[in-house]
Design an enzyme around this catalytic site. Structure first.
Site, short mmCIF file in Angstrom:
data_model
loop_
_atom_site.label_atom_id
_atom_site.label_comp_id
_atom_site.label_asym_id
_atom_site.label_seq_id
_atom_site.Cartn_x
_atom_site.Cartn_y
_atom_site.Cartn_z
N ALA A 156 7.81 12.55 -10.79
CA ALA A 156 8.42 13.93 -10.81
C ALA A 156 9.71 13.88 -10.85
O ALA A 156 10.48 14.66 -11.56
CB ALA A 156 7.89 14.82 -9.68
N GLY A 157 10.32 12.95 -10.04
CA GLY A 157 11.77 12.51 -9.95
C GLY A 157 12.08 12.13 -11.11
O GLY A 157 13.55 12.45 -11.64
N HIS B 271 4.62 2.90 -15.01
CA HIS B 271 3.45 3.79 -15.26
C HIS B 271 3.73 4.70 -16.55
O HIS B 271 4.93 4.99 -16.62
CB HIS B 271 3.69 4.95 -13.87
CG HIS B 271 2.54 5.44 -13.72
ND1 HIS B 271 1.27 5.24 -14.22
CD2 HIS B 271 2.33 6.64 -12.87
CE1 HIS B 271 0.09 6.13 -13.77
NE2 HIS B 271 0.89 7.28 -13.26
N GLY C 194 3.99 -1.55 -4.08
CA GLY C 194 5.20 -2.35 -4.31
C GLY C 194 5.31 -3.07 -2.98
O GLY C 194 5.87 -4.36 -3.10
N TYR D 193 14.76 3.58 -5.23
CA TYR D 193 14.37 2.62 -4.29
C TYR D 193 13.51 2.88 -3.23
O TYR D 193 13.77 3.00 -1.88
CB TYR D 193 15.71 2.19 -3.41
CG TYR D 193 15.99 0.59 -3.01
CD1 TYR D 193 16.04 -0.43 -3.82
CD2 TYR D 193 15.77 0.42 -1.77
CE1 TYR D 193 15.98 -1.78 -3.46
CE2 TYR D 193 15.78 -0.88 -0.97
CZ TYR D 193 15.80 -1.76 -1.99
OH TYR D 193 15.73 -3.23 -1.63
N ASP E 225 -4.84 4.11 -14.54
CA ASP E 225 -4.24 4.35 -13.04
C ASP E 225 -4.55 5.52 -12.25
O ASP E 225 -4.78 5.48 -11.04
CB ASP E 225 -2.83 4.11 -13.38
CG ASP E 225 -1.93 3.62 -11.90
OD1 ASP E 225 -2.02 2.40 -11.58
OD2 ASP E 225 -1.33 4.46 -11.29
N VAL F 80 9.22 2.68 -3.09
CA VAL F 80 8.04 1.74 -3.02
C VAL F 80 8.34 0.39 -3.85
O VAL F 80 8.36 -0.52 -3.54
CB VAL F 80 6.67 2.38 -2.84
CG1 VAL F 80 5.76 1.32 -2.52
CG2 VAL F 80 6.85 3.42 -1.96
N SER G 187 -28.18 -9.05 5.66
CA SER G 187 -29.70 -9.40 5.73
C SER G 187 -30.41 -8.96 4.64
O SER G 187 -29.93 -7.93 3.88
CB SER G 187 -29.98 -8.53 7.05
OG SER G 187 -29.89 -7.24 6.74
N GLU H 288 -6.75 5.74 -8.68
CA GLU H 288 -5.90 5.94 -7.72
C GLU H 288 -6.64 7.35 -7.14
O GLU H 288 -6.84 7.29 -5.57
CB GLU H 288 -4.54 6.23 -7.35
CG GLU H 288 -4.00 7.08 -8.26
CD GLU H 288 -2.50 6.80 -8.98
OE1 GLU H 288 -2.11 5.87 -8.86
OE2 GLU H 288 -1.82 7.96 -9.47
N1 LIG Z 1 4.04 2.96 -5.20
C1 LIG Z 1 3.76 2.20 -5.72
O1 LIG Z 1 3.57 1.08 -5.22
C2 LIG Z 1 3.47 1.99 -7.26
C3 LIG Z 1 2.79 1.10 -7.98
C4 LIG Z 1 2.69 0.94 -9.38
C5 LIG Z 1 3.45 2.03 -10.13
N2 LIG Z 1 4.23 2.70 -9.45
C6 LIG Z 1 5.02 3.66 -10.29
O2 LIG Z 1 6.58 3.28 -10.04
C7 LIG Z 1 7.23 4.48 -10.26
C8 LIG Z 1 7.89 4.61 -8.96
O3 LIG Z 1 7.16 4.87 -7.89
P1 LIG Z 1 7.33 4.78 -6.22
O4 LIG Z 1 6.23 5.10 -5.43
O5 LIG Z 1 8.31 3.56 -6.13
O6 LIG Z 1 8.39 6.11 -6.19
P2 LIG Z 1 8.86 6.92 -4.86
O7 LIG Z 1 8.02 8.03 -4.78
O8 LIG Z 1 8.70 6.07 -3.73
O9 LIG Z 1 10.25 7.20 -5.18
C9 LIG Z 1 11.33 6.52 -5.81
C10 LIG Z 1 12.72 7.13 -5.41
O10 LIG Z 1 12.77 8.31 -6.26
C11 LIG Z 1 14.01 8.94 -5.64
N3 LIG Z 1 13.62 10.38 -6.24
C12 LIG Z 1 12.66 10.99 -6.18
N4 LIG Z 1 12.75 12.18 -6.72
C13 LIG Z 1 14.10 12.23 -7.06
C14 LIG Z 1 15.01 13.03 -7.71
N5 LIG Z 1 14.61 14.16 -8.06
N6 LIG Z 1 16.28 12.60 -8.22
C15 LIG Z 1 16.68 11.26 -7.84
N7 LIG Z 1 15.82 10.67 -7.25
C16 LIG Z 1 14.91 10.73 -6.82
C17 LIG Z 1 13.80 8.77 -4.02
O11 LIG Z 1 14.86 8.66 -3.49
C18 LIG Z 1 12.84 7.46 -3.97
O12 LIG Z 1 13.67 6.64 -3.47
C19 LIG Z 1 6.57 5.57 -10.66
O13 LIG Z 1 6.31 5.72 -11.82
C20 LIG Z 1 5.06 5.10 -10.13
O14 LIG Z 1 3.92 5.92 -10.65
C21 LIG Z 1 4.20 3.03 -8.12
C1 LIG Z 2 -0.49 1.46 -5.70
C2 LIG Z 2 -1.05 2.33 -6.94
C3 LIG Z 2 -2.17 3.33 -6.06
O1 LIG Z 2 -2.14 1.45 -7.53
C4 LIG Z 2 -0.26 2.88 -7.47
O2 LIG Z 2 -0.97 3.29 -8.99
C5 LIG Z 2 0.40 4.31 -7.04
O3 LIG Z 2 0.65 5.19 -7.93
O4 LIG Z 2 0.83 4.05 -5.96
MG LIG Z 3 -0.54 5.22 -9.81
MG LIG Z 4 -1.99 1.86 -9.77
#
Ligand SMILES: NC(=O)c1ccc[n+]([C@@H]2O[C@H](COP(=O)([O-])OP(=O)(O)OC[C@H]3O[C@@H](n4cnc5c(N)ncnc54)[C@H](O)[C@@H]3O)[C@@H](O)[C@H]2O)c1
Ligand SMILES: CC(C)(O)[C@@H](O)C(=O)O
Ligand SMILES: [Mg+2]
Ligand SMILES: [Mg+2]
Length: 347
Positions: free
Chosen positions: A101-102, A124, A153, A38, A208, A40, A270, A212
């Site tokens: 990484a989590g 991803h 998100g 929970y 991706d 982003v 311009s 970024e």
């Molecule tokens: N952030 C974005 O807007 C975005 C956009 C597109 C895709 N993604 C992808 O979506 C996925 C989630 O990204 P995010 O940015 O929402 O993640 P985040 O970095 O916000 O982490 C999400 C949750 O992971 C939990 N967490 C982290 N390490 C942990 C561990 N070792 N054990 C248990 N829980 C753990 C944290 O409590 C956190 O609530 C990733 O694969 C990312 O690449 C993210």
């Molecule tokens: C929002 C982004 C940059 O597009 C996503 O790829 C991320 O890893 O957070």
């Molecule tokens: Mg990304």
């Molecule tokens: Mg992206």
């Protein structure tokens, strides 16, 4: 599915007209969707799914900031909010939205509950494509799919609440049940995407990571600093340097690019600006292209993934990140930005 011509290349795009929300709900009517993480994407995707009428629960480590945020967003402990393992056991679709990484750390917990016919969902391609480093290797009898919103998100949720949407890439990595593709589309619509673009896990993760690190964030931040510093060192005030580097870009010129393309933005400046920009564009491209090539190579070789995994798994990662972000926030450039942001006319 619609075939759309993108600059001479035909691609498949799935539209909400072809796959409306009602069809998505019907496709997933027997499924329980667990959003694991929970951070982003977790809030954006889960709240949109919930508002759209899907059966959603949350799995999150108990006690921390994200857990509290889930409660504040109306998820109820023991009913719709669980520890990761319990949520995975209760679900038929596991949306694996921990940090990349989590996902490595929690994989054994998640894998245990992946019985035949369940669905493992990513936003991803990282965990799967770099599985020699992540060890995320799903059992052969589960569906493995991807819906990757091409935006934060936070934007996914905000645009959904405005009745708009973010576009997402979708892909199928493993189709054990024969229904993986329709599940990916249904979830893509369910999380609030606008249009769905077909890709595969490898292409999603390479593009991706490049985007970024490149123009979306890394290159942009670096270019801002470079121009701001040159203006300041030549005696321009912080507000002038900021206005000419960031504010005009985000408030005036990029909205024109978003609306109608680069030539349209050029056409609304311009002749002096057009001539100079067209002449200097080549020099910037020449300087930047080798860096983009190096970046793509670092991504495709897996070395970029190695760095993310090592850094992202270090126990003090969040503290170190906070220091780096504070350095940016406290820099003159972004302090000037904070002052300029307060001066946006609302007439
Ligand atoms: N952030 C974005 O807007 C975005 C956009 C597109 C895709 N993604 C992808 O979506 C996925 C989630 O990204 P995010 O940015 O929402 O993640 P985040 O970095 O916000 O982490 C999400 C949750 O992971 C939990 N967490 C982290 N390490 C942990 C561990 N070792 N054990 C248990 N829980 C753990 C944290 O409590 C956190 O609530 C990733 O694969 C990312 O690449 C993210
Ligand atoms: C929002 C982004 C940059 O597009 C996503 O790829 C991320 O890893 O957070
Ligand atoms: Mg990304
Ligand atoms: Mg992206």
């Amino acid at each position: 599915m619609a075939k759309i011509n993108f600059g001479g290349v035909q691609e498949t795009v799935i539209t909400r007209e072809e796959f409306p929300l009602e069809k998505a709900i019907d496709t997933l009517k027997y499924e329980t969707i667990a959003i694991i993480g929970y951070g982003v994407q977790g809030p954006g995707q889960s709240l949109n799914l919930r508002d759209n009428g899907f059966n959603v629960i949350i799995g999150q480590r108990k006690g921390g900031k994200s857990w509290k945020k889930a409660i504040a967003d109306g998820w109820i402990e023991g009913e719709t909010l669980f520890e990761i393992e319990e949520a995975c056991d209760n679900a038929t679709i596991i949306q694996y939205l921990l940090s990349d990484a989590g996902q490595i750390d929690a994989w054994q917990q998640v894998k245990k509950s992946l019985t035949a016919g369940k669905t493992l969902y990513f936003s991803h391609g990282f965990g799967i494509i770099f599985n020699e480093q992540t060890n995320i290797i799903p059992p052969a009898d589960v569906d493995v799919i991807l819906v990757a919103p091409k935006g934060s998100g936070t934007s996914l949720r905000r645009l959904f609440l405005k009745g708009e949407g973010v576009n997402s890439s979708i892909a199928v990595y493993q189709n054990a049940t024969g229904r993986a593709y329709e599940k990916a589309i249904a979830l893509g619509i369910g999380v609030g995407s606008g249009y769905l673009f077909e890709t595969d896990f490898r292409k999603e993760v390479y593009s991706d990571l490049t985007g970024e690190r490149g123009i979306l964030m890394g290159a942009l931040a670096g270019m801002f600093e470079a121009q701001y510093e040159v203006l300041r060192s030549n005696g321009h005030s912080p507000s002038e340097a900021f206005n000419e580097t960031v504010e005009e870009l985000t408030q005036s010129l990029m909205p024109l690019v978003a609306e109608n393309g680069m030539d349209w933005m050029f056409a609304n400046t311009s002749v002096t600006a057009q001539r100079g920009a067209l002449d200097w564009k080549g020099k910037f491209k020449q300087a930047a292209k080798p860096i983009f090539e190096q970046l793509y190579e670092e991504v495709a070789s897996g070395r970029e993934a190695t760095r993310v995994i090592i850094e992202g798994s270090s126990p003090d990662y969040r503290e170190k990140l906070d220091v780096e972000l504070a350095e940016i926030r406290e820099s003159e450039l972004w302090k000037a930005g904070a002052a300029v942001r307060k001066l946006r006319p609302k007439l």
